[in-house]
Design a protein around this motif. Structure first.
Motif, PDB file in Angstrom:
ATOM      1  N   CYS A   1       0.839  -1.193   0.000  1.00 10.32           N
ATOM      2  CA  CYS A   1       0.000   0.000   0.000  1.00 10.32           C
ATOM      3  C   CYS A   1       0.877   1.248   0.000  1.00 10.32           C
ATOM      4  O   CYS A   1       2.099   1.181   0.010  1.00 10.32           O
ATOM      5  CB  CYS A   1      -0.949   0.004   1.196  1.00 10.32           C
ATOM      6  N   GLY A   2       0.225   2.409  -0.003  1.00  8.05           N
ATOM      7  CA  GLY A   2       0.915   3.686   0.064  1.00  8.05           C
ATOM      8  C   GLY A   2       0.315   4.526   1.169  1.00  8.05           C
ATOM      9  O   GLY A   2       0.145   4.084   2.294  1.00  8.05           O
ATOM     10  N   HIS A   3      -0.014   5.798   0.858  1.00  8.76           N
ATOM     11  CA  HIS A   3      -0.803   6.686   1.707  1.00  8.76           C
ATOM     12  C   HIS A   3       0.002   7.348   2.819  1.00  8.76           C
ATOM     13  O   HIS A   3       0.040   8.577   2.918  1.00  8.76           O
ATOM     14  CB  HIS A   3      -2.009   5.939   2.285  1.00  8.76           C
ATOM     15  N   ASP A   4       0.620   6.571   3.695  1.00  7.45           N
ATOM     16  CA  ASP A   4       1.426   7.123   4.781  1.00  7.45           C
ATOM     17  C   ASP A   4       2.871   7.228   4.283  1.00  7.45           C
ATOM     18  O   ASP A   4       3.624   6.256   4.308  1.00  7.45           O
ATOM     19  CB  ASP A   4       1.342   6.241   6.026  1.00  7.45           C
ATOM     20  N   HIS A   5       3.270   8.419   3.854  1.00  5.31           N
ATOM     21  CA  HIS A   5       4.462   8.588   3.034  1.00  5.31           C
ATOM     22  C   HIS A   5       5.759   8.177   3.699  1.00  5.31           C
ATOM     23  O   HIS A   5       6.693   7.741   3.013  1.00  5.31           O
ATOM     24  CB  HIS A   5       4.593  10.053   2.598  1.00  5.31           C
ATOM     25  N   VAL A   6       5.880   8.351   5.004  1.00  3.09           N
ATOM     26  CA  VAL A   6       7.174   8.096   5.637  1.00  3.09           C
ATOM     27  C   VAL A   6       7.230   6.757   6.365  1.00  3.09           C
ATOM     28  O   VAL A   6       8.236   6.437   6.989  1.00  3.09           O
ATOM     29  CB  VAL A   6       7.581   9.253   6.585  1.00  3.09           C
ATOM     30  N   ASN A   7       6.165   5.975   6.281  1.00  9.88           N
ATOM     31  CA  ASN A   7       6.232   4.581   6.720  1.00  9.88           C
ATOM     32  C   ASN A   7       6.732   3.734   5.557  1.00  9.88           C
ATOM     33  O   ASN A   7       6.266   3.883   4.419  1.00  9.88           O
ATOM     34  CB  ASN A   7       4.854   4.075   7.157  1.00  9.88           C
ATOM     35  N   ASP A   8       7.675   2.844   5.821  1.00  7.66           N
ATOM     36  CA  ASP A   8       8.237   2.048   4.715  1.00  7.66           C
ATOM     37  C   ASP A   8       8.578   0.621   5.157  1.00  7.66           C
ATOM     38  O   ASP A   8       9.472  -0.011   4.612  1.00  7.66           O
ATOM     39  CB  ASP A   8       9.475   2.734   4.137  1.00  7.66           C
ATOM     40  N   PHE A   9       7.849   0.107   6.125  1.00 11.52           N
ATOM     41  CA  PHE A   9       8.179  -1.214   6.663  1.00 11.52           C
ATOM     42  C   PHE A   9       7.384  -2.325   5.985  1.00 11.52           C
ATOM     43  O   PHE A   9       6.389  -2.093   5.302  1.00 11.52           O
ATOM     44  CB  PHE A   9       7.926  -1.254   8.174  1.00 11.52           C
ATOM     45  N   CYS A  10       7.837  -3.545   6.218  1.00 10.52           N
ATOM     46  CA  CYS A  10       7.049  -4.762   6.016  1.00 10.52           C
ATOM     47  C   CYS A  10       6.868  -5.396   7.385  1.00 10.52           C
ATOM     48  O   CYS A  10       7.776  -5.356   8.229  1.00 10.52           O
ATOM     49  CB  CYS A  10       7.745  -5.740   5.077  1.00 10.52           C
ATOM     50  N   ALA A  11       5.708  -5.965   7.633  1.00 13.57           N
ATOM     51  CA  ALA A  11       5.419  -6.492   8.973  1.00 13.57           C
ATOM     52  C   ALA A  11       4.467  -7.662   8.899  1.00 13.57           C
ATOM     53  O   ALA A  11       3.697  -7.814   7.942  1.00 13.57           O
ATOM     54  CB  ALA A  11       4.834  -5.387   9.863  1.00 13.57           C
TER      55      ALA A  11
END
Length: 513
Positions: A429-439
């Motif tokens: 997904c996208g949307h939250d620009h400064v989150n870049d994790f996999c979990a």
């Protein structure tokens, strides 16, 4: 209202431009009162001042069906912009029109001649024309608009319309080495004109002053594509910023790097893409995308909520008919009024869940019927707004960081559970620009063998969107996914601004040899 380019190919499929001009009116005049319209002129539905002035201006073109033309008919064969008479036309019958337009008209010489077949308008000094047979004209129209208004530029199509060429990579296939690579690009936030960059930093993380945004975004995307050479690009929403003045010009800039490199691409929409008084609807934007080279984007079934619910299959190398991956695309809708949280967002609807479930099960049955050897297959899903599960404080985060709170729907329609049940390996997904994790969610004690799907953010790619949280700024980035049918693996990493190598490489799926 649809842009003229969405309708003219049907209404005037065999037409030739015989003349063009600019019509002006005051802001109080009725839009249908222009004297040109009853005389066979057709208006391109783009206000040339972009609704920023009291005066209004529109480009009009006159066209005739080729069957009506004779050798004595005058047709437009060239157009130029500029106050002085074009230097190459001193001995030609160039005719002056408003807006600095000069038109060269000649006798019609038959279906194969180089007369103008269509005319359109794009906006901005950074406008890009990705359509085959179209040429963007410099300089812009001379309208004496305010300096901060993106300039209006003509673009013309010459020659007889040709069928869209067959793209040899429309059927997605792994390479001969069994690998298939995807670049996920999210939140480009293109505008009409060059825009203004937000939260930019230098290589050391220090803030940089404001600058133009969209040219930086186009360049950054190009460098990622050249480094990775993907087999597919996936756009995961907010291709456009909110309150866009001309969606077509902005969208063309997004896809131009893919078209230039002949890379297939597919898109879903975000919450901002169709926001604003003059923004094109999702339906209109999807029509534009579907008519562009190398686009695999689809509207999806009409009975399913949203625009852009569809799936693509990736097949094995060569002439293999064995799918090694199924890619699902879903419309995550946009913002909605809510008393629960602000902002709040719409959720994945039951019709979408039913469509996904039916498609997943039908494709699985087809694989089982045609393949009894348990070949490697991975399903991935892509959407813009993260599911509620992304906000779980107990997520097991790998390969990245949570730098801002997850903004997703307050209502949970439990699409995550459906993804899990259908065995989807990862959701991007996208949307939250400064989150870049996999979990991963913590193991469910009732089903300890179920470890997925992975929940991954792409990170913000565009320089026109925000890239900070609090007083901390971050670099732009994009996520890469690689399927390897020989290693039976799915691996992901990121390409990050100023970094020359892969960042946060992570194996998400690793099967037995």
């Amino acid at each position: 209202m649809l842009p003229r380019s969405l309708t003219m190919s049907f209404e005037y499929a065999d037409t030739v431009v015989t003349d063009l001009t600019v019509g002006f009116s005051s802001g109080d005049d009725s839009l249908s009162s222009c004297a040109l319209e009853p005389l066979g002129w057709h208006r391109i539905e783009k206000e040339l001042y972009l609704h920023t002035a009291k005066q209004r201006a529109w480009l009009y073109i006159a066209q005739k069906n080729e069957r009506e033309l004779t050798p004595d008919s005058l047709v437009a064969t060239n157009v130029s912009i500029g106050k002085p008479h074009p230097s190459d036309g001193l001995n030609q019958p160039w005719e002056r029109r408003p807006g600095g337009i000069w038109v060269l008209r000649s006798n019609y010489s038959g279906p194969g001649d180089q007369s103008l077949r269509d005319v359109d308008v794009l906006f901005g000094t950074d406008a890009i024309e990705p359509r085959p047979q179209w040429t963007l004209i410099n300089p812009p129209l001379e309208l004496n608009a305010q300096s901060d208004v993106p300039v209006a530029r003509l673009t013309v199509r010459r020659g007889t319309s040709k069928p869209r060429p067959e793209n040899p990579r429309t059927l997605l296939r792994a390479r001969e080495d069994g690998k298939f690579k995807i670049v996920q690009i999210s939140d480009t936030h293109m505008v009409t004109g060059v825009g203004t960059c937000n939260d930019r930093v230098d290589a050391h993380g220090k803030p940089l002053p404001e600058c133009v945004a969209d040219p930086l975004t186009v360049d950054f995307i190009g460098r990622i594509l050249d480094a990775e050479k993907p087999d597919l690009v996936i756009l995961t929403g907010d291709q456009l910023h909110h309150d866009i003045l001309d969606s077509q010009s902005s969208l063309f800039k997004v896809v131009a790097p893919f078209v230039e490199r002949s890379i297939p691409y597919a898109a879903v929409f975000g919450n901002h893409d169709a926001e604003g008084t003059f923004a094109l609807s999702r339906e209109a934007q999807m029509s534009l995308l579907q008519d562009l080279p190398f686009s695999l984007s689809q509207s999806g079934p009409e009975e399913v909520d949203g625009v852009g619910n569809y799936c693509l299959q990736v097949f094995g190398p060569g002439k293999s008919q064995r799918p090694l991956s199924t890619l699902y695309f879903l419309d995550s809708h946009g913002q909605r009024a809510s008393k629960v949280q602000d902002p709040d967002y719409d959720y994945i609807k039951q019709s979408q869940i039913d469509w996904f479930t039916n498609a997943s099960q039908a494709l699985r049955k087809a694989r089982e019927d045609n393949d009894s050897h348990n070949h490697f297959h991975v399903s991935l899903a892509f959407m813009h707004i993260p599911l509620s599960e992304y906000a779980d404080p107990n997520l097991i985060i790998r390969g990245g960081h949570r730098r801002e709170p997850t903004e997703g729907p307050s209502f949970n329609s439990h699409f995550y559970d459906t993804l899990s049940k259908e065995g989807v390996a990862a959701l991007g997904c996208g949307h939250d620009h400064v989150n870049d994790f996999c979990a991963l969610k913590p193991q469910n004690t009732s089903n300890p063998l179920q470890l997925g799907p992975w929940l991954c953010y792409g990170g913000g790619t565009g320089f026109g969107g925000y890239c900070s949280y609090g007083d901390k700024r971050y670099r732009r980035r994009a996520r890469v996914w690689e399927l390897d049918t020989n290693a039976r693996s799915l691996t992901t990493w990121k390409r990050v601004e100023y970094e020359g190598e892969r960042v946060d490489e992570l194996v998400l799926v690793e099967g037995p040899p």
